[in-house]
Design a protein around this motif. Structure first.
Motif, PDB file in Angstrom:
ATOM      1  N   ILE A  51      -4.886  -9.605   1.905  1.00 52.54           N
ATOM      2  CA  ILE A  51      -4.336  -8.279   2.212  1.00 52.54           C
ATOM      3  C   ILE A  51      -3.489  -8.578   3.647  1.00 52.54           C
ATOM      4  O   ILE A  51      -4.376  -8.939   4.528  1.00 52.54           O
ATOM      5  CB  ILE A  51      -5.190  -7.111   2.091  1.00 52.54           C
ATOM      6  CG1 ILE A  51      -5.576  -7.011   0.537  1.00 52.54           C
ATOM      7  CG2 ILE A  51      -4.568  -5.807   2.761  1.00 52.54           C
ATOM      8  CD1 ILE A  51      -6.672  -5.876   0.555  1.00 52.54           C
ATOM      9  N   SER A  56       0.852  -1.130   0.052  1.00 50.56           N
ATOM     10  CA  SER A  56       0.133   0.151  -0.070  1.00 50.56           C
ATOM     11  C   SER A  56       0.849   1.425  -0.093  1.00 50.56           C
ATOM     12  O   SER A  56       2.059   1.125   0.204  1.00 50.56           O
ATOM     13  CB  SER A  56      -0.732   0.017   1.179  1.00 50.56           C
ATOM     14  OG  SER A  56      -0.008   0.213   2.398  1.00 50.56           O
ATOM     15  N   ALA A  83      -0.454  -6.714  -0.149  1.00 48.50           N
ATOM     16  CA  ALA A  83      -1.331  -7.301  -1.108  1.00 48.50           C
ATOM     17  C   ALA A  83      -0.801  -8.451  -2.004  1.00 48.50           C
ATOM     18  O   ALA A  83       0.413  -8.042  -2.822  1.00 48.50           O
ATOM     19  CB  ALA A  83      -2.386  -6.489  -2.007  1.00 48.50           C
ATOM     20  N   TYR A 123       0.263  -2.114   4.749  1.00 57.86           N
ATOM     21  CA  TYR A 123      -0.354  -3.337   4.159  1.00 57.86           C
ATOM     22  C   TYR A 123       0.589  -3.932   2.941  1.00 57.86           C
ATOM     23  O   TYR A 123       1.100  -3.180   2.327  1.00 57.86           O
ATOM     24  CB  TYR A 123      -1.862  -3.011   3.760  1.00 57.86           C
ATOM     25  CG  TYR A 123      -2.581  -2.468   4.646  1.00 57.86           C
ATOM     26  CD1 TYR A 123      -3.305  -3.246   5.512  1.00 57.86           C
ATOM     27  CD2 TYR A 123      -2.916  -1.482   4.732  1.00 57.86           C
ATOM     28  CE1 TYR A 123      -3.899  -2.645   6.399  1.00 57.86           C
ATOM     29  CE2 TYR A 123      -3.729  -0.723   5.642  1.00 57.86           C
ATOM     30  CZ  TYR A 123      -4.392  -1.476   6.601  1.00 57.86           C
ATOM     31  OH  TYR A 123      -5.134  -0.849   7.642  1.00 57.86           O
TER      32      TYR A 123
END
Length: 76
Positions: free
Chosen positions: A70, A55, A62, A60
């Motif tokens: 996530i 992110s 993913a 985060y």
């Protein structure tokens, strides 16, 4: 191909890998190039990792494969 993603600040590199041992998600320090974290993507339900991304805040990660997960990095 191996999916790769750098964190926004460039301090971490995430990679998805598949080999005889299974599918893995790894996070590396770009300062030392040492592996900081290794996760079994099969246990997460991702399977073979086709894509990976941080992110913008770096909070985060993913990963996509047979499903998308996530992960909250501060909880790992």
């Amino acid at each position: 191909t191996t999916p790769l993603a750098f964190s926004h600040d460039g301090r971490m590199l995430a990679s998805g890998d598949y080999g005889d041992w299974g599918s893995m998600i790894c996070i590396w320090s770009t300062q030392t190039w040492e592996r900081q974290l290794e996760l079994d993507a099969n246990r997460l339900g991702v399977g073979h990792v086709f894509g990976i991304a941080f992110s913008p805040t770096g909070e985060y990660l993913a990963a996509s494969g047979s499903k998308i997960v996530i992960l909250t990095l501060s909880e790992l």
